[in-house]
Design a protein around this motif. Sequence first.
Motif, short mmCIF file in Angstrom:
data_model
loop_
_atom_site.label_atom_id
_atom_site.label_comp_id
_atom_site.label_asym_id
_atom_site.label_seq_id
_atom_site.Cartn_x
_atom_site.Cartn_y
_atom_site.Cartn_z
N LEU A 92 39.62 46.99 38.49
CA LEU A 92 39.99 45.59 38.58
C LEU A 92 39.42 44.98 39.86
O LEU A 92 39.30 43.77 39.97
CB LEU A 92 41.51 45.43 38.55
N ASP A 130 40.95 40.04 35.88
CA ASP A 130 42.25 39.61 35.37
C ASP A 130 42.76 40.63 34.36
O ASP A 130 42.36 40.63 33.20
CB ASP A 130 42.11 38.24 34.72
N ALA A 131 43.65 41.51 34.80
CA ALA A 131 44.14 42.58 33.94
C ALA A 131 44.90 42.02 32.73
O ALA A 131 44.84 42.60 31.63
CB ALA A 131 45.05 43.51 34.73
N TYR A 191 45.81 48.21 30.58
CA TYR A 191 45.67 47.08 31.50
C TYR A 191 46.91 46.20 31.50
O TYR A 191 47.29 45.64 32.55
CB TYR A 191 44.41 46.28 31.16
N HIS A 245 49.22 45.50 34.87
CA HIS A 245 49.48 44.11 35.27
C HIS A 245 50.98 43.82 35.35
O HIS A 245 51.50 43.36 36.37
CB HIS A 245 48.83 43.14 34.27
N THR A 256 53.05 45.83 38.02
CA THR A 256 52.74 45.38 39.38
C THR A 256 53.45 44.06 39.68
O THR A 256 54.03 43.88 40.76
CB THR A 256 51.22 45.22 39.57
N ASN A 282 43.64 49.60 41.64
CA ASN A 282 43.85 48.51 40.68
C ASN A 282 45.17 47.79 40.91
O ASN A 282 45.24 46.56 40.78
CB ASN A 282 43.78 49.05 39.25
N ILE A 341 45.58 43.77 41.69
CA ILE A 341 46.45 42.81 41.00
C ILE A 341 47.30 42.05 42.02
O ILE A 341 47.46 40.83 41.95
CB ILE A 341 47.34 43.53 39.97
N ARG A 377 45.08 39.55 43.67
CA ARG A 377 44.74 38.43 42.80
C ARG A 377 45.82 37.36 42.80
O ARG A 377 45.53 36.16 42.79
CB ARG A 377 44.50 38.92 41.37
N TYR A 378 47.07 37.81 42.85
CA TYR A 378 48.16 36.85 42.76
C TYR A 378 48.57 36.27 44.10
O TYR A 378 48.86 35.07 44.19
CB TYR A 378 49.37 37.50 42.06
#
Length: 598
Positions: free
Chosen positions: A266, A276-277, A323, A327, A330, A369, A373, A376-377
Motif C-alpha cells: 500500500l 487506497d486499500a 485488503y 483497511h 486499521t 501496509n 493506511i 493515508r488517513y
Amino acid sequence: MSADFADRTDFANANRGLIDVLDPARVRTPDGRMVYDAANFEAATAGECPDTVNPSLWRQAQLTAIHGLFEVTNGIYQIRGYDLSNMTLVEGDTGVIVIDPLVSAECASAGLALYRRHRGDRPVTAVIYTHSHIDHFGGVLGVVDADTTVPIVAPEHFLEHAVSENVYAGNAMLRRGMYHTGVVLPVGATGTLGAGLGPSTSTGTVGLLAPTLDITHTGQTETLDGVRITFQVTPGTEAPSEMNFCFPDHRALCLAENATHNLHNLLTLRGAEVRDARNWSRYLAEAIELFAYDCDVAFASHHWPTWGTTELVTFLTEQRDLYAYLHDQTLRLLNDGLVGTEIAEDFSMPPALDAAWHTHGYYGSVSHNVKAIYQRYIGWYDGNPAHLWQHPPQAAGARYVRALGGIDVAVARAKEFADEGDLRFAAELAAHAVFAEPDHAEAKGVLESVLTRLGYGSECATWRNNFLVGADEVNGSNHPAEVSAAGMAAALTITQVFDSIAIRIDGPKAWDTTISIRWHFTDVDEIYRMELHNGALIHYPTRRTDPADLTVTLTKPQLLGLLAGHDTEATMDGDTSTIKRITDLTTRPDTSFSIVTP
C-alpha cells in the motif's frame, strides 16, 4: 505462518504451459553488458533452504525464478522470469498484442524473439500498458519503434502518474529502489533472492511512448487486431492509474497488478503515493462480479496464472478480503487512539487468509501496509506533540549518544540488545551511534551485523533487500541508480518538460533573478509563458502577448534538443542569454546519496 509447505500447487501452476526458455538465460546489451541474468536466480534457489533465508521467502524465490515462454490459454502467452514483471502476448488476426513490455528494451526484445521462435514472426499490432509503473512500460522500444503507428493503450491519466514517479521524484525513488529491489546485491543465500513480486529489475534501456488510446471508464470495449477486450478502470489501487480487462472470447481475465501471488504494497519502500486499500478491495469485488464467473483463467503482470473458474474466484475473494481486512481493522484501531506503529505491532491476520500462500507479505508487508493506511488517513504525525518537531537523524544521533554516556557506551548497549535477540532496538541504537560518529568502526560493525541478521530472517523480500543493502552501505558501498528515466523524455508533455526543469531550480540562488520567456511551439500551435520569479519557475499556456525577455519559436523535439545542449533551428528574438541564465540556476541530483549514514 500456517500455510502448508507440502502444498505444491503453486509449483505446478508456475511451470504449467512451459514452451521454451532463453538459452543462455541471460540478456545483454549489444556491447555485451549484462542487463538481466535469469540463470543466476535459477541456480541460487536450487536445493534446500539455507539458514540465512526465511523458509517461506525461499519457497517464493524458487517460484519467481522459474522462467521461459508459457502458454496461458489458446492464443495468450506470457514471458516470465526475464525481468521483475511479465510480458503477455495475445494473438490477433494479423499479429500480436503486447501487454506490459517489461522494464527495459533489451529484455522485451529478447522475450518477443523467444515468442516468435515458436509462434512465427508476427508483427506487434498494439501495446497495452496495464498501469503507470516503469516495469510495465519501460521496455516498449524493444517491441515497437519510436515512430510506430500501432495503438498504445493505457488507463486515463497514465502519463501524468508515470511522469510523477519516474521524473519528478525519479532520482529519490530510483536511489531508494536500489534498496527496494536489492539489484546491487549478489544473488544468493546471503544476498538478494528477488523482490517477492518477481526476480530482479533489469538494468537496460528504459523508454516510454505516450498512449494514443485512453481507457476512461469501466465497461469500455475495444477491438484490437480482431481481439475483443472489455476494460475495468481501477484508479488508486496498486497504481494511481491502473486497469483490469477481460478477453471474453478467450474466457481470460488480466488482473494487471491488482491481484498477484503475495500481499502487495500500500506504500512501497522505494516511496510512492499511498494506495487506497478500501477501493482496492472494492475493485476486486467488482472484477469478480463483472468477469470472474465467465472466465477459465486469470493472469497478472507478475507471477503465474490461476486456472479454473472456482479457483480464480476463490483467489480473488481472498485477495479482496485481504485488503478490506487491513483497511477496516486499521481504521477501527486508529479510532481507538492507537498510532500506526502500535496498530502494526500486534496486528493479527485471519487464520483462513494466513493459510493461503498468496496472502503472505513477500513484497508488501502487514506492518508497513498498516502504517500506510494510518498515513493515508491522518498523515505521518501521530498526534503526540513530543513528536511534532523532532531533530533530524544526525542531530538526534548525537543527542542519543550523549544521553547514553558517549559513543562507546552507546555501541556497548547496542551489542547487548543484539546479543539478547532484540535486533530491532539494536539497529536503532547502532544507527544513532553511526549518525553521531560516522567513522566509528565498532558502531558501523554492530549496525552492519544487526542489519544483516534482520535481513536473513525476513519473509518479505523487499525488507530483506533493504536490510542487506543497508548493511552493505554501512561499509562504504554506495551504489548509484543504474536505471535512468532519461529515455522517457520524448513522451513528456511540454508542461511536464518544464516541470522537470522547475524542480531542479536552486531556489535560494534564484531569489533575486527575474526572467521571462515566451515559447511558441509551431508543431502543436501552443504558446507558453515562463517566468522565473521569487525563486520559482512558473510556466503556463497563454494566448496573451505580454512582452518577454526572450521569445523562442520551435517544435517540441527542438525543445528537447535545446535542453540537451544541442544546436537546433529554434528562432530566438530577444536576450539569447536568458535560457543559459536559467539552466545555470539548476542543480543536478545526487544519484548515490547516503541513506544509512549521514
